[in-house]
Design a protein around this motif. Structure first.
Motif, PDB file in Angstrom:
ATOM      1  N   THR A  11       0.857  -1.182   0.000  1.00  0.00           N
ATOM      2  CA  THR A  11       0.000   0.000   0.000  1.00  0.00           C
ATOM      3  C   THR A  11       0.895   1.234   0.000  1.00  0.00           C
ATOM      4  O   THR A  11       2.107   1.141   0.258  1.00  0.00           O
ATOM      5  CB  THR A  11      -0.903   0.019   1.244  1.00  0.00           C
ATOM      6  OG1 THR A  11      -0.073   0.147   2.410  1.00  0.00           O
ATOM      7  CG2 THR A  11      -1.750  -1.243   1.340  1.00  0.00           C
ATOM      8  N   ASP A  12       0.313   2.402  -0.262  1.00  0.00           N
ATOM      9  CA  ASP A  12       1.106   3.633  -0.237  1.00  0.00           C
ATOM     10  C   ASP A  12       1.706   3.885   1.144  1.00  0.00           C
ATOM     11  O   ASP A  12       2.818   4.397   1.257  1.00  0.00           O
ATOM     12  CB  ASP A  12       0.257   4.818  -0.681  1.00  0.00           C
ATOM     13  CG  ASP A  12       0.046   4.825  -2.189  1.00  0.00           C
ATOM     14  OD1 ASP A  12       0.668   4.006  -2.893  1.00  0.00           O
ATOM     15  OD2 ASP A  12      -0.750   5.655  -2.665  1.00  0.00           O
ATOM     16  N   LYS A  13       0.992   3.521   2.187  1.00  0.00           N
ATOM     17  CA  LYS A  13       1.510   3.684   3.552  1.00  0.00           C
ATOM     18  C   LYS A  13       2.730   2.783   3.764  1.00  0.00           C
ATOM     19  O   LYS A  13       3.735   3.203   4.350  1.00  0.00           O
ATOM     20  CB  LYS A  13       0.418   3.363   4.571  1.00  0.00           C
ATOM     21  CG  LYS A  13       0.820   3.598   5.992  1.00  0.00           C
ATOM     22  CD  LYS A  13      -0.338   3.340   6.948  1.00  0.00           C
ATOM     23  CE  LYS A  13       0.094   3.584   8.389  1.00  0.00           C
ATOM     24  NZ  LYS A  13      -0.977   3.323   9.338  1.00  0.00           N
ATOM     25  N   GLU A  14       2.662   1.547   3.274  1.00  0.00           N
ATOM     26  CA  GLU A  14       3.794   0.625   3.399  1.00  0.00           C
ATOM     27  C   GLU A  14       4.966   1.070   2.531  1.00  0.00           C
ATOM     28  O   GLU A  14       6.128   0.944   2.934  1.00  0.00           O
ATOM     29  CB  GLU A  14       3.353  -0.793   3.021  1.00  0.00           C
ATOM     30  CG  GLU A  14       2.375  -1.401   4.007  1.00  0.00           C
ATOM     31  CD  GLU A  14       1.709  -2.670   3.510  1.00  0.00           C
ATOM     32  OE1 GLU A  14       1.300  -3.473   4.358  1.00  0.00           O
ATOM     33  OE2 GLU A  14       1.598  -2.849   2.268  1.00  0.00           O
ATOM     34  N   VAL A  15       4.679   1.600   1.346  1.00  0.00           N
ATOM     35  CA  VAL A  15       5.739   2.142   0.497  1.00  0.00           C
ATOM     36  C   VAL A  15       6.431   3.286   1.221  1.00  0.00           C
ATOM     37  O   VAL A  15       7.661   3.371   1.254  1.00  0.00           O
ATOM     38  CB  VAL A  15       5.184   2.609  -0.867  1.00  0.00           C
ATOM     39  CG1 VAL A  15       6.222   3.417  -1.637  1.00  0.00           C
ATOM     40  CG2 VAL A  15       4.707   1.426  -1.691  1.00  0.00           C
ATOM     41  N   PHE A  28      18.255  12.974  -3.272  1.00  0.00           N
ATOM     42  CA  PHE A  28      19.282  12.970  -2.234  1.00  0.00           C
ATOM     43  C   PHE A  28      18.846  13.865  -1.081  1.00  0.00           C
ATOM     44  O   PHE A  28      18.056  14.792  -1.246  1.00  0.00           O
ATOM     45  CB  PHE A  28      20.612  13.522  -2.785  1.00  0.00           C
ATOM     46  CG  PHE A  28      21.204  12.672  -3.865  1.00  0.00           C
ATOM     47  CD1 PHE A  28      22.024  11.604  -3.546  1.00  0.00           C
ATOM     48  CD2 PHE A  28      20.950  12.937  -5.201  1.00  0.00           C
ATOM     49  CE1 PHE A  28      22.587  10.817  -4.539  1.00  0.00           C
ATOM     50  CE2 PHE A  28      21.504  12.169  -6.198  1.00  0.00           C
ATOM     51  CZ  PHE A  28      22.325  11.103  -5.872  1.00  0.00           C
ATOM     52  N   ASP A  29      19.408  13.635   0.088  1.00  0.00           N
ATOM     53  CA  ASP A  29      19.273  14.511   1.259  1.00  0.00           C
ATOM     54  C   ASP A  29      17.839  14.750   1.683  1.00  0.00           C
ATOM     55  O   ASP A  29      17.497  15.848   2.125  1.00  0.00           O
ATOM     56  CB  ASP A  29      19.978  15.853   1.016  1.00  0.00           C
ATOM     57  CG  ASP A  29      21.458  15.670   0.740  1.00  0.00           C
ATOM     58  OD1 ASP A  29      22.042  14.741   1.329  1.00  0.00           O
ATOM     59  OD2 ASP A  29      22.014  16.429  -0.063  1.00  0.00           O
ATOM     60  N   LEU A  30      16.982  13.768   1.551  1.00  0.00           N
ATOM     61  CA  LEU A  30      15.620  13.891   2.054  1.00  0.00           C
ATOM     62  C   LEU A  30      15.545  13.270   3.438  1.00  0.00           C
ATOM     63  O   LEU A  30      16.213  12.280   3.731  1.00  0.00           O
ATOM     64  CB  LEU A  30      14.626  13.180   1.134  1.00  0.00           C
ATOM     65  CG  LEU A  30      14.452  13.742  -0.272  1.00  0.00           C
ATOM     66  CD1 LEU A  30      13.466  12.877  -1.049  1.00  0.00           C
ATOM     67  CD2 LEU A  30      13.960  15.173  -0.224  1.00  0.00           C
ATOM     68  N   ALA A  31      14.707  13.847   4.307  1.00  0.00           N
ATOM     69  CA  ALA A  31      14.504  13.288   5.645  1.00  0.00           C
ATOM     70  C   ALA A  31      13.173  12.553   5.733  1.00  0.00           C
ATOM     71  O   ALA A  31      13.026  11.620   6.508  1.00  0.00           O
ATOM     72  CB  ALA A  31      14.569  14.400   6.688  1.00  0.00           C
ATOM     73  N   GLU A  32      12.204  12.987   4.950  1.00  0.00           N
ATOM     74  CA  GLU A  32      10.869  12.396   4.978  1.00  0.00           C
ATOM     75  C   GLU A  32      10.524  11.838   3.604  1.00  0.00           C
ATOM     76  O   GLU A  32      10.984  12.350   2.583  1.00  0.00           O
ATOM     77  CB  GLU A  32       9.830  13.444   5.398  1.00  0.00           C
ATOM     78  CG  GLU A  32       9.982  13.931   6.829  1.00  0.00           C
ATOM     79  CD  GLU A  32       9.814  12.825   7.854  1.00  0.00           C
ATOM     80  OE1 GLU A  32       8.932  11.957   7.667  1.00  0.00           O
ATOM     81  OE2 GLU A  32      10.563  12.810   8.833  1.00  0.00           O
ATOM     82  N   PRO A  33       9.675  10.828   3.548  1.00  0.00           N
ATOM     83  CA  PRO A  33       9.364  10.181   2.266  1.00  0.00           C
ATOM     84  C   PRO A  33       8.377  10.939   1.377  1.00  0.00           C
ATOM     85  O   PRO A  33       8.103  10.495   0.265  1.00  0.00           O
ATOM     86  CB  PRO A  33       8.768   8.833   2.701  1.00  0.00           C
ATOM     87  CG  PRO A  33       8.201   9.079   4.041  1.00  0.00           C
ATOM     88  CD  PRO A  33       9.092  10.108   4.678  1.00  0.00           C
ATOM     89  N   ASP A  34       7.866  12.078   1.808  1.00  0.00           N
ATOM     90  CA  ASP A  34       6.840  12.790   1.042  1.00  0.00           C
ATOM     91  C   ASP A  34       7.281  13.145  -0.378  1.00  0.00           C
ATOM     92  O   ASP A  34       6.509  13.015  -1.322  1.00  0.00           O
ATOM     93  CB  ASP A  34       6.402  14.057   1.780  1.00  0.00           C
ATOM     94  CG  ASP A  34       5.772  13.759   3.128  1.00  0.00           C
ATOM     95  OD1 ASP A  34       5.324  12.604   3.323  1.00  0.00           O
ATOM     96  OD2 ASP A  34       5.743  14.653   3.982  1.00  0.00           O
ATOM     97  N   GLY A  35       8.532  13.590  -0.538  1.00  0.00           N
ATOM     98  CA  GLY A  35       9.036  13.943  -1.866  1.00  0.00           C
ATOM     99  C   GLY A  35       9.114  12.742  -2.787  1.00  0.00           C
ATOM    100  O   GLY A  35       8.797  12.818  -3.974  1.00  0.00           O
TER     101      GLY A  35
END
Length: 141
Positions: A15-19, A56-63
């Motif tokens: 699911t998108d949440k699991e991804v 690169f350099d992301l902290a959260e998966p939103d991007g």
């Protein structure tokens, strides 16, 4: 039969949440993530088309999730995967890869056997999808 490809290939589709959770896992380890797509999922086709640039350099998966959704929208009948790279050993190594989209119908593969001298046998795997032209492989056209 579904194509088995990548880290979570024998689990139900994520699911998108699991991804998002898996992308977060990769980002927490400092692994850059990229999104790729193809309409030829042959096991030896390791060079898929990259969608956008590696993240690169992301902290959260939103991007990453936003880029996945853009790729899904642009290529609704293709396979889409997420790759995470580990460069800690001084070279780019795939640490994790998994499918986030597959076509509604997957035609599968043909196992072709050729008999040779001295009872030898050679096998080749061919995708049924490649019998159609690029762009029409999963559209039913």
């Amino acid at each position: 039969m579904k194509l088995r490809y990548g880290t979570f290939s024998y689990l139900p589709d994520l699911t998108d949440k699991e991804v998002g959770a898996q992308v977060k896992y990769a980002l927490d380890r400092g692994w850059p993530v990229s999104v790729e797509y193809t309409d030829d999922p042959h096991p030896r086709n390791i060079y898929w088309e990259m969608f956008g640039l590696p993240l690169f350099d992301l902290a959260e998966p939103d991007g990453v999730l936003a880029q996945i959704n853009e790729c899904r929208k642009a290529f609704p009948g293709h396979y889409v995967r997420v790759l995470a790279y580990d460069a800690s050993l001084g070279r780019q190594s795939t640490a994790m890869q998994f499918l986030v989209q597959r076509p509604a119908q997957e035609p599968g593969f043909l196992l072709e056997r050729t008999e040779g001298p001295d009872r030898t046998q050679r096998y080749a795997v061919k995708s049924y999808a490649t019998t159609k032209p690029i762009g029409d492989r999963y559209t039913g056209g």
